[in-house]
Design an enzyme around this catalytic site. Structure first.
Site, PDB file in Angstrom:
ATOM      1  CB  THR A  68      -0.930   0.012   1.225  1.00 25.33           C
ATOM      2  OG1 THR A  68      -1.760  -1.153   1.180  1.00 25.33           O
ATOM      3  CG2 THR A  68      -1.808   1.249   1.213  1.00 25.33           C
TER       4      THR A  68
ATOM      5  CE  LYS B 176      -5.270  -1.723   1.707  1.00 21.68           C
ATOM      6  NZ  LYS B 176      -3.941  -2.349   1.734  1.00 21.68           N
TER       7      LYS B 176
ATOM      8  CE  LYS C 276       2.407   2.173   4.554  1.00 23.68           C
ATOM      9  NZ  LYS C 276       1.858   1.258   3.507  1.00 23.68           N
TER      10      LYS C 276
END
Length: 312
Positions: free
Chosen positions: A107, A182, A250
């Site tokens: 990701t 995502k 993150k």
């Protein structure tokens, strides 16, 4: 320029970079499906189980790329993706010949995915961004959702590989669109995780049997992956990572950055990021994302060691 032919597992060499909570299971499925696997991870011992199954270990991503038709990477942060794929000396790109394929399943930033696509294109190679959802359970059971950005013909060539690791695989659009999908996924999960934890906290405070609550809610409109899979772990006070808090922070940061760039204000995402930052500041960044319960318990005066309300 044509895409490398991926005729069958036995004749396809796959490089796999990043042997972590999810990567170990994903790579194992590929070996069991008959693919020849070449692996790299910074901590060599993490690859021991795969080497015992027949994988070959290499010292750099470039060496993996030289010996592979397709290279899959799933590492921690965008800076790791850039180092693994684009480093001029040790990266995948300098080890590639025209027609080979890079699949980054980390990701990461959509803008980085688009840049990687262009850099590989200059060399006559191909790149897909293909982040996944499903955590350690999805990786272990080969039921990951895989969101892909890139060219249709490259996606079609790699679909048999994706199908070994996941059950819901879809090309979402051009390079970077897998990562954008995502981000939408992480935004949905983030507020949902708060809702799930708050629900159990309420049920616990009022004195309900929380196991029964999870069973009932999981069969109705409140059913979510988090409730069914992480709820029981919370009740057992098991906060081992299916997905690390630090990696989720993150992801939420990337989503907020992209939202800001588009002029979007997402209050739920902002709130969730704040709570996870509190959790990380408390030294719990290596726990699983469902450890968000610990932050909510702390705010509400619960003893986070056992989940019970403190008494004066």
């Amino acid at each position: 320029m044509s895409v490398v032919k991926l005729a069958s597992p036995s004749s396809t060499r796959i490089g796999f970079i990043g042997i972590g909570v999810m990567g170990t299971s994903m790579a194992g499925h590929l070996i069991k499906a008959g693919y020849k696997l070449n692996v790299f991870t910074r901590t060599a011992s993490k690859a021991d189980s795969l080497v015992s199954l027949g994988a070959s270990f290499f010292k750099t991503p470039r060496e993996v790329a030289q010996q592979s038709d397709v290279v899959i990477s799933i590492v921690g942060y965008p800076k790791d993706v850039e180092e693994v794929l684009l480093n001029e000396k040790t990266g995948v790109l300098p080890g590639f010949e025209p027609g080979k394929i890079s699949i980054d399943m980390t990701t990461s930033k959509p803008s980085l995915a688009a840049r990687i696509y262009e850099e590989f294109k200059k060399r006559g190679a191909y790149a897909l961004d293909a982040p996944v959802s499903g955590g350690d359970i999805g990786a272990r059971n080969a039921t990951l959702s895989i969101m892909v950005g890139g060219d249709q013909e490259v996606f079609d060539a790699c679909l048999p590989i994706f199908n070994v690791m996941g059950k819901n695989v879809r090309l979402m659009g051009k390079a970077g669109y897998g990562q954008h999908t995502k981000m939408a996924n992480q935004i949905a999960i983030s507020s949902g995780m708060i809702a799930m934890c708050e629900s159990l906290l309420y049920a616990q405070r009022v004195g309900l049997d929380c196991e029964s609550v999870i069973q009932v809610l999981s069969s109705g409109a409140a059913q979510t992956f988090s409730m069914s899979n992480y709820g029981p772990r919370i009740l057992k006070r098991t906060f081992d990572p299916g997905f690390y808090v630090e990696h989720f922070i993150k992801d939420l940061g990337i989503a907020l950055e992209e939202a800001s760039r588009m002029g979007l204000v997402l209050p739920g995402l902002i709130q969730t990021k704040m709570l996870y930052d509190i959790l990380a500041a408390d030294g719990k960044e290596k726990l699983g994302t469902h450890a968000l319960m610990l932050a909510l318990e702390k705010i509400n005066g619960f003893d986070t060691a056992n989940g019970e309300r403190k008494t004066s």
